[in-house]
Design a protein around this motif. Sequence first.
Motif, mmCIF file in Angstrom:
data_model
loop_
_atom_site.group_PDB
_atom_site.id
_atom_site.type_symbol
_atom_site.label_atom_id
_atom_site.label_comp_id
_atom_site.label_asym_id
_atom_site.label_seq_id
_atom_site.Cartn_x
_atom_site.Cartn_y
_atom_site.Cartn_z
ATOM 1 N N GLN A 101 0.885 -1.159 0.000
ATOM 2 C CA GLN A 101 0.000 0.000 0.000
ATOM 3 C C GLN A 101 0.925 1.211 0.000
ATOM 4 O O GLN A 101 1.725 1.390 0.929
ATOM 5 N N ILE A 102 0.823 2.013 -1.056
ATOM 6 C CA ILE A 102 1.751 3.124 -1.252
ATOM 7 C C ILE A 102 0.957 4.407 -1.438
ATOM 8 O O ILE A 102 0.044 4.465 -2.261
ATOM 9 N N GLU A 103 1.340 5.420 -0.691
ATOM 10 C CA GLU A 103 0.703 6.735 -0.804
ATOM 11 C C GLU A 103 1.779 7.806 -0.865
ATOM 12 O O GLU A 103 2.850 7.657 -0.285
ATOM 13 N N GLY A 104 1.479 8.878 -1.574
ATOM 14 C CA GLY A 104 2.375 10.022 -1.617
ATOM 15 C C GLY A 104 3.386 10.010 -2.737
ATOM 16 O O GLY A 104 4.156 10.955 -2.881
ATOM 17 N N VAL A 105 3.420 8.961 -3.548
ATOM 18 C CA VAL A 105 4.351 8.914 -4.673
ATOM 19 C C VAL A 105 3.632 9.505 -5.888
ATOM 20 O O VAL A 105 2.556 9.041 -6.244
ATOM 21 N N PRO A 106 4.210 10.519 -6.522
ATOM 22 C CA PRO A 106 3.573 11.085 -7.713
ATOM 23 C C PRO A 106 3.379 10.023 -8.794
ATOM 24 O O PRO A 106 4.198 9.106 -8.935
ATOM 25 N N GLU A 107 2.308 10.141 -9.526
ATOM 26 C CA GLU A 107 1.951 9.136 -10.536
ATOM 27 C C GLU A 107 3.078 8.910 -11.549
ATOM 28 O O GLU A 107 3.347 7.776 -11.936
ATOM 29 N N ASN A 108 3.763 9.985 -11.952
ATOM 30 C CA ASN A 108 4.833 9.841 -12.943
ATOM 31 C C ASN A 108 6.081 9.158 -12.377
ATOM 32 O O ASN A 108 6.987 8.804 -13.125
ATOM 33 N N GLN A 109 6.147 8.961 -11.057
ATOM 34 C CA GLN A 109 7.281 8.286 -10.434
ATOM 35 C C GLN A 109 6.907 6.912 -9.867
ATOM 36 O O GLN A 109 7.750 6.225 -9.297
ATOM 37 N N MET A 110 5.645 6.516 -10.039
ATOM 38 C CA MET A 110 5.187 5.249 -9.453
ATOM 39 C C MET A 110 5.859 4.038 -10.101
ATOM 40 O O MET A 110 6.253 3.102 -9.406
ATOM 41 N N HIS A 111 6.006 4.036 -11.423
ATOM 42 C CA HIS A 111 6.605 2.882 -12.110
ATOM 43 C C HIS A 111 8.018 2.591 -11.610
ATOM 44 O O HIS A 111 8.313 1.459 -11.197
ATOM 45 N N PRO A 112 8.928 3.578 -11.608
ATOM 46 C CA PRO A 112 10.253 3.272 -11.071
ATOM 47 C C PRO A 112 10.224 2.937 -9.583
ATOM 48 O O PRO A 112 10.994 2.102 -9.122
ATOM 49 N N TYR A 113 9.337 3.553 -8.838
ATOM 50 C CA TYR A 113 9.240 3.251 -7.409
ATOM 51 C C TYR A 113 8.870 1.777 -7.207
ATOM 52 O O TYR A 113 9.476 1.086 -6.389
ATOM 53 N N LEU A 114 7.893 1.307 -7.977
ATOM 54 C CA LEU A 114 7.452 -0.083 -7.849
ATOM 55 C C LEU A 114 8.554 -1.072 -8.224
ATOM 56 O O LEU A 114 8.694 -2.119 -7.586
ATOM 57 N N LEU A 115 9.324 -0.755 -9.265
ATOM 58 C CA LEU A 115 10.300 -1.712 -9.774
ATOM 59 C C LEU A 115 11.704 -1.538 -9.209
ATOM 60 O O LEU A 115 12.599 -2.305 -9.541
ATOM 61 N N ILE A 116 11.881 -0.547 -8.344
ATOM 62 C CA ILE A 116 13.185 -0.369 -7.695
ATOM 63 C C ILE A 116 13.059 -0.521 -6.182
ATOM 64 O O ILE A 116 13.714 -1.373 -5.569
ATOM 65 N N GLU A 117 12.223 0.292 -5.562
ATOM 66 C CA GLU A 117 12.128 0.291 -4.101
ATOM 67 C C GLU A 117 11.436 -0.953 -3.547
ATOM 68 O O GLU A 117 11.898 -1.525 -2.551
ATOM 69 N N CYS A 118 10.354 -1.367 -4.160
ATOM 70 C CA CYS A 118 9.613 -2.516 -3.624
ATOM 71 C C CYS A 118 10.415 -3.820 -3.684
ATOM 72 O O CYS A 118 10.456 -4.562 -2.699
ATOM 73 N N PRO A 119 11.098 -4.129 -4.805
ATOM 74 C CA PRO A 119 11.919 -5.349 -4.808
ATOM 75 C C PRO A 119 13.069 -5.311 -3.801
ATOM 76 O O PRO A 119 13.483 -6.350 -3.294
ATOM 77 N N ARG A 120 13.574 -4.117 -3.507
ATOM 78 C CA ARG A 120 14.628 -4.008 -2.480
ATOM 79 C C ARG A 120 14.118 -4.505 -1.129
ATOM 80 O O ARG A 120 14.873 -5.061 -0.340
ATOM 81 N N ILE A 121 12.858 -4.285 -0.876
ATOM 82 C CA ILE A 121 12.273 -4.688 0.401
ATOM 83 C C ILE A 121 12.020 -6.193 0.447
ATOM 84 O O ILE A 121 12.271 -6.843 1.465
ATOM 85 N N THR A 122 11.538 -6.767 -0.649
ATOM 86 C CA THR A 122 11.201 -8.194 -0.648
ATOM 87 C C THR A 122 12.406 -9.096 -0.947
ATOM 88 O O THR A 122 12.356 -10.290 -0.661
ATOM 89 N N PHE A 123 13.489 -8.534 -1.487
ATOM 90 C CA PHE A 123 14.624 -9.363 -1.896
ATOM 91 C C PHE A 123 15.215 -10.223 -0.775
ATOM 92 O O PHE A 123 15.525 -11.399 -1.009
#
Length: 172
Positions: A101-123
């Motif tokens: 559940q992600i809030e506060g990330v601008p829409e134009n930055q959501m794609h890189p956020y999902l594919l960079i920050e989220c995998p760092r957490i689950t890795f």
Amino acid sequence: MQDTPETPQGASPTPAAAPRISQRILTQYIRDLSFENVLARKGVTTSDVAPEIAVQVSLDGRKRGGDNQYEVMTKLTATSKTKSSGEVLFVLEIEYVGVFQIEGVPENQMHPYLLIECPRITFPFLRRIVSDVTRDGGFPPLNLEMIDFMALYRNELARRAQAPAAAPKLDA
């Protein structure tokens, strides 16, 4: 006349606050897992071979039905072959998913956020599963090195930019 707060002399007014990013992991799970021990079928022990391991990683992120919920999948394939003959020893394939559940990330930055920050957490969780599965499969545990998800993302963007656009299909 309205009263306005005065700024002390020499101080600048505070800029508008940047949006605050909020992220929660709602769940993590294995969507698919396959481990094939080719070596055991051949009747050879691991001490008889020198392995060479190739790891491939791909990522996918998408919005889920809930408000501000996103699903990020890390697909990892590890193939171990003998250095001398190139015979396959084992193949591990796993699809590991994190729901955020992600809030506060601008829409134009959501794609890189999902594919960079989220995998760092689950890795780290994915890494542990890979290590356990290879060990339980009769091999030394495969301890994956940290993955640079930023570089992986940039490489994928560059690959897509260089790929020729697909020709439009024409119906006959």
